[in-house]
Design an enzyme around this catalytic site. Structure first.
Site, PDB file in Angstrom:
ATOM      1  N   LEU A  96     -32.055  -8.572  -5.975  1.00  0.00           N
ATOM      2  CA  LEU A  96     -33.072  -7.531  -5.876  1.00  0.00           C
ATOM      3  C   LEU A  96     -34.037  -7.770  -7.024  1.00  0.00           C
ATOM      4  O   LEU A  96     -33.606  -8.001  -8.156  1.00  0.00           O
ATOM      5  CB  LEU A  96     -32.426  -6.142  -5.986  1.00  0.00           C
ATOM      6  N   ASP A  97     -35.327  -7.748  -6.733  1.00  0.00           N
ATOM      7  CA  ASP A  97     -36.331  -8.001  -7.765  1.00  0.00           C
ATOM      8  C   ASP A  97     -36.047  -7.195  -9.024  1.00  0.00           C
ATOM      9  O   ASP A  97     -35.639  -6.031  -8.948  1.00  0.00           O
ATOM     10  CB  ASP A  97     -37.732  -7.626  -7.269  1.00  0.00           C
ATOM     11  N   ARG A  98     -36.293  -7.791 -10.164  1.00  0.00           N
ATOM     12  CA  ARG A  98     -36.143  -7.078 -11.432  1.00  0.00           C
ATOM     13  C   ARG A  98     -36.983  -5.806 -11.441  1.00  0.00           C
ATOM     14  O   ARG A  98     -36.582  -4.776 -11.981  1.00  0.00           O
ATOM     15  CB  ARG A  98     -36.559  -7.990 -12.592  1.00  0.00           C
TER      16      ARG A  98
END
Length: 234
Positions: A96-98
């Site tokens: 999951l994107d930062r």
């Protein structure tokens, strides 16, 4: 302790965890130093469920899915290893994107990690998101399917209007993805003229420093351990 020291022995390189590790002749130590990375303070994730072989977490904005050679103390994997009881090794299943937040799975056995990763790879995991986007999306009276290739690969995103807010300046959308391309939701929504609020990469960014308004809110799949259908929802 922050995962910035690596050891190569007999052609195999791994991250070192113990300063008491005894070195041998012909070992190679790799020391990576980045002041910015090492001085980061991880924000605590929230444990949603612990099924033994895997756990489910609500990852906050800024916490990373995976580390790098420069360190991994600000990752969900490391947090799970340090805080779960009983302690267990953590394995990456998906990312999951930062800049995003929401539900993530962490596996605690190699076989479980492989089984869960296969579900994601073969698109057997139902994934839903909520996004606050720029603009009035009231024209979306039906489900919009965005089939726009990304990086030369097929990418499919379904979008439904949830609510128009802020006097038409922003809209809440329900989003479901059927492929897992890098930054797929952010790129697809920006492509139709409604970037995610707080997206400094594909949108306009914001002056008040608001975080990216993208949340992974539902994961559903057939559990590889029990065989039962499971659903985790924020």
């Amino acid at each position: 302790m922050k995962g910035a020291v690596w050891l190569t022995r007999s052609g195999y390189t791994q991250r070192l965890r113990r300063a008491s590790r005894q070195l041998r002749e012909r070992d190679t130590l790799h020391l990576y130093y980045d002041d910015r990375v090492l001085n980061e303070t991880p924000q605590a994730p929230l444990l949603i469920a612990d099924n033994g072989g895997y756990s489910v977490w609500n990852k906050p904005y800024g916490l990373r899915s995976q580390g790098s050679k420069w360190g991994d103390h600000c990752t969900l994997m490391r947090w799970a290893e340090q805080h779960l009881e009983p302690p267990r090794t953590a394995f990456t299943v998906h990312r999951l994107d930062r800049a995003a937040n929401g539900l993530m799975l962490v596996a605690h056995a190699k076989t479980t990690a492989a089984a869960l990763a296969k579900l994601f790879r073969e698109r057997h995991v139902e994934k839903h998101y909520q996004a606050l986007v720029v603009g009035d999306c009231s024209a979306l009276t039906d489900t919009l399917v965005i089939d726009e290739a990304l990086d030369g690969k097929r990418a499919s995103t379904e979008v439904r209007l949830r609510q128009v807010v802020d006097a038409g300046e922003r809209s809440w959308l329900d989003v479901q993805i059927h492929t897992g391309r890098k930054h797929q939701i952010r790129r697809h929504l920006a492509g139709i003229g409604h970037p995610v609020v707080g997206d400094r990469l594909y949108g306009t960014g914001v002056a008040d420093g608001i975080d990216l308004q993208l949340t992974a809110c539902l994961l559903a799949f057939d559990c590889p351990l029990s065989g039962a259908r499971v659903e985790f929802r924020l």
